[in-house]
Motif scaffolding. Structure first.
Motif, PDB file in Angstrom:
ATOM      1  N   ARG B  94       0.853  -1.186   0.000  1.00 29.35           N
ATOM      2  CA  ARG B  94       0.000   0.000   0.000  1.00 29.35           C
ATOM      3  C   ARG B  94       0.891   1.239   0.000  1.00 29.35           C
ATOM      4  O   ARG B  94       1.963   1.260   0.580  1.00 29.35           O
ATOM      5  N   SER B  95       0.398   2.256  -0.675  1.00 26.18           N
ATOM      6  CA  SER B  95       1.209   3.467  -0.725  1.00 26.18           C
ATOM      7  C   SER B  95       1.027   4.272   0.566  1.00 26.18           C
ATOM      8  O   SER B  95       0.034   4.108   1.283  1.00 26.18           O
ATOM      9  N   TYR B 100      -0.601   9.098  -1.222  1.00 26.92           N
ATOM     10  CA  TYR B 100      -2.031   8.952  -1.486  1.00 26.92           C
ATOM     11  C   TYR B 100      -2.706  10.324  -1.561  1.00 26.92           C
ATOM     12  O   TYR B 100      -3.421  10.641  -2.524  1.00 26.92           O
ATOM     13  N   LYS B 104      -4.279  12.320  -4.828  1.00 28.91           N
ATOM     14  CA  LYS B 104      -5.690  12.717  -4.806  1.00 28.91           C
ATOM     15  C   LYS B 104      -5.816  14.197  -5.140  1.00 28.91           C
ATOM     16  O   LYS B 104      -6.738  14.621  -5.841  1.00 28.91           O
ATOM     17  N   SER B 146      -2.744   4.755  -5.220  1.00 25.58           N
ATOM     18  CA  SER B 146      -3.961   4.318  -4.554  1.00 25.58           C
ATOM     19  C   SER B 146      -3.652   3.351  -3.415  1.00 25.58           C
ATOM     20  O   SER B 146      -2.610   2.705  -3.381  1.00 25.58           O
ATOM     21  N   ARG B 147      -4.577   3.228  -2.476  1.00 21.97           N
ATOM     22  CA  ARG B 147      -4.353   2.341  -1.338  1.00 21.97           C
ATOM     23  C   ARG B 147      -5.047   1.006  -1.574  1.00 21.97           C
ATOM     24  O   ARG B 147      -4.715   0.022  -0.942  1.00 21.97           O
TER      25      ARG B 147
END
Lengths: 489, 227
Positions: B94-95, B100, B104, B146-147
């Motif tokens: 996960r980033s 993130y 966004k 993205s997560r």
């Protein structure tokens, strides 16, 4: 009057629309590709009478050549477009039941783009536009060859991709050189001023074009990709690749050598290359025991014959070459289509496994037999008048060089006869009962139509002789071509 | 041996490009065609960006072909990478929160910039292909940052792709209907340098922008899914 640009735009539009229809049903796509190919065939039919009188120059966007792109619909180019749409239509009927695995809407989408690319290459009058459509043709065939995604198919596709890309790069460099030298991309405009350009780069450009298009045209020694690609692709794709894709490659070579460069001093070299291609193709076909590889090598042989015929350079020999293009397109498409269901039924491409299939699949095998006889050149099939005209016109040149090459053609034919008879002997030999039955109707209809065409034109070659005559004179008349395009103010 | 062959090929290609460029004098108009486009471009097409007038109008047919080549590359890739079943999804790291949030924040700005580039294709440098590539880079950023990303909604992308391709074809066909020439610039040309000018050029470039954006995003999506 129908605008000939529709021949290119309809398949493009159809291809763009297929993903939308796929939301309703994936199976709609096979009918779309059939309808589009039928529409193309009808347009060609409508155009033939008009084009026989006078070639049509289509100005895209309304800009006059050489400032915009133009299409040149002459008997010579329309002849190739007709073959593309005829074979394309018949193969699309065959594909309805034959293509079942994988992402079928993608198959049909690629198939339509393949048709659009082929027609675009033959109709355009602009070298860069030709390159663009050539890329569409090539990239769609790379993907289609690998469509089954088995090991053979992917390997063949990648092999084809690498060689094809090198060829495309060559063509692009050639176009760059020509644009630098002549300041124009329009074929007629370049042809008009190429004799006032005096630069060794011109020869380099011609060399690049012949090499680049020769890869698609399967001219020896540029055809290493062909046996793998044609034999590993789905049979429908083998039929179109052999039926018209390599001929389109030859068309491009001929267009550049004759019209754009007017390099008639190159013809003896190309004729020799054609014979070399022919002999190597036939000799390699002789020792194959895989039915599709055999047919693929035989395509190389045939393409060599076509190149030889056109390179003799007289009006009659070009007619003969074009006749051979038609004869090869019909016969080889028929052979690959018939072989497709034979392979399907015995689930093997080995010739030994095909023993006795002639009894179990009588119609398919009979069509196969006709196709093979025609390809060899037996009367009363279409292959006879085409080979006859070629040999006659070669003898009429009264040059020792061509006499010698005709001997090679006859030698090639003898080899061809021997391997086809070996194959047919196996197919029609007696064997015990197996659970093999006839191919479905969707496959029989196109095969029977092809058979009827082969017999019909073979019995009555005058039907197309006149149009071929127009087409060959149209190719030779370079000044007429320039006038038609640049005079169309 | 293989290295030598590839090196020789590269050298041949480099020499070819060099030679072809050598013949083209920079900034001088030796060729009829070039002179014609420079002199009459604005008057005939209404686009102040001459490159655009050549790409979309004078040689619009090539551009239709090039759009098709890209479409084809995307389709061919997905046909080859196609799987009957969805493959095993590898666990991805996960980033971080910073990445993130940054993505966004940047994503809408990148989309806006891309749209600006292709809408103003007839006025300023850039156009449909460039704008579309910028839009796709925005989507790539979403994937990277993205997560929990498991692929885009491809059906929407396919619709965008097909519709914009069809718009290009239909705009061209309308020209055939109105004026007898495919891709004829039949809309009013307007006043040069204004946003609403140049007839069909902005419409085609916007369609290309959407098409290229969705295609390149599709290619990225395909490659990440398969690997």
């Amino acid at each position: 009057m129908v605008n000939p640009v529709l021949l290119i735009v309809i398949p493009l539009g159809g291809a763009f629309a297929i993903p939308l229809f796929a939301f309703i049903s994936k199976h709609l796509s096979k009918y779309i590709s059939m309808i589009v190919a039928l529409a193309m065939l009808i347009i060609v039919g409508v155009l033939i009478p008009a084009v026989s009188k006078n070639p049509i120059v289509v100005k895209i966007g309304g800009f006059r050549p050489p400032f915009g792109i133009n299409l040149v619909v002459s008997p010579f180019s329309l002849f190739f477009a007709g073959i593309v749409s005829l074979v394309g239509f018949l193969v699309s009927i065959y594909a309805i039941k034959y293509i079942q695995k994988g992402d079928i809407d993608k198959y049909h989408l690629l198939f339509l783009l393949f048709l659009a690319g082929s027609v675009g290459v033959v109709l355009t009058g602009d070298i860069f536009n030709m390159f663009v459509f050539f890329e569409i043709l090539c990239i769609s065939s790379y993907a289609l060859v690998a469509y089954n995604r088995d090991k053979d198919g992917v390997e063949a596709g990648i092999k084809y991709l690498i060689q094809g890309s090198v060829g495309s790069a060559f063509i692009l460099i050639g176009i760059g050189l020509i644009y630098g030298l002549c300041g124009s991309l329009n074929m007629a405009d370049i042809a008009n001023q190429i004799h006032s350009v005096n630069s060794p780069l011109l020869f380099l450009a011609l060399f690049l074009f012949i090499t680049g298009f020769g890869i698609e045209g399967a001219i020896f020694p540029l055809n290493a990709w062909l046996p793998d690609a044609h034999s590993s692709a789905p049979s429908t794709i083998s039929a179109v690749l052999s039926g018209f894709a390599i001929e389109v490659g030859i068309y491009a070579v001929v267009r550049f050598v004759w019209t754009v460069f007017g390099a008639s001093n190159l013809l003896h070299f190309l004729a020799g290359l054609g014979i070399l291609t022919l002999l190597i193709g036939e000799l390699s076909a002789f020792k194959q025991n895989d039915i599709k590889r055999l047919l693929a090598y035989s395509s190389i042989g045939q393409i060599g014959l076509i190149l030889f015929a056109i390179s003799i350079g007289t009006a009659e020999s070009i007619s003969g070459g074009l006749f051979q293009v038609l004869s090869h397109a019909l016969s080889k498409a028929l052979l690959f289509l018939a072989a497709g269901y034979m392979i399907w039924k015995v689930s093997s491409r080995k010739i030994e496994e095909m023993k006795g299939i002639g009894v179990r699949m009588p119609i398919t095998s009979f069509c196969f037999l006709i196709g093979a006889f025609s390809l060899v050149g037996l009367p009363p099939f279409i292959g006879f008048p085409s080979k006859f005209i070629i040999i006659k016109s070669a003898l009429l040149t009264h040059q020792a060089y061509f006499y010698f090459l005709v001997g090679a053609v006859l030698l090639g034919t003898v080899i061809e006869i021997s391997y086809f008879f070996k194959l047919l002997q196996g197919i029609f030999s007696k064997t015990e009962e197996t659970g093999i039955d006839e191919a479905p109707l969707t496959a029989l209809v196109p095969m029977v139509i092809l058979t009827l065409l082969i017999v019909g034109i073979g019995v009555y070659p005058q039907a197309i002789n006149q149009f071929l005559h127009l087409a060959s004179h149209n190719l030779i008349d370079k000044m007429g071509y320039i006038e038609q395009v640049l005079g169309a103010l | 041996m293989r290295k030598a062959v590839s090196f020789i090929l590269v050298v041949i290609i480099a020499i070819g490009i060099g030679l072809s460029l050598q013949e083209v004098p920079f900034g001088k108009t030796k060729s009829e065609v070039r002179k014609y486009c420079l002199e009459k471009g604005i008057e005939q097409t209404g686009a102040t960006n001459i490159v655009t007038s050549v790409v979309v109008n004078y040689r619009g047919f090539d551009t239709l072909g090039e759009v098709t080549v890209l479409f084809l590359a995307a389709i061919g890739l997905s046909a080859i990478l196609y799987r009957e079943k969805e493959g095993e999804r590898k666990n991805r790291r996960r980033s971080s929160l910073i990445l993130y949030t940054g993505c966004k924040f940047l994503f809408p700005l990148i989309l806006l910039f891309g749209a600006y580039i292709f809408i103003h294709g007839h006025l300023t440098p850039g156009g449909g292909f460039q704008g579309g590539a910028i839009v796709a880079s925005g989507f790539l950023l979403v994937i990277l940052g993205s997560r929990s990303w498991w692929g885009f909604n491809r059906s929407k992308m396919k619709i965008t792709e097909s519709l914009s391709g069809l718009i290009f074809v239909v705009v061209g066909l309308l020209g055939l209907l109105y004026g007898g020439h495919f891709l004829l610039n039949y809309l009013p040309k307007g006043i040069p340098n204004e946003l609403f000018s140049a007839g069909i050029i902005p419409i085609i470039y916007i369609a290309i922008g959407f098409k290229v954006g969705s295609e390149i995003t599709g290619i990225i999506d395909d490659m990440i899914r398969s690997g």
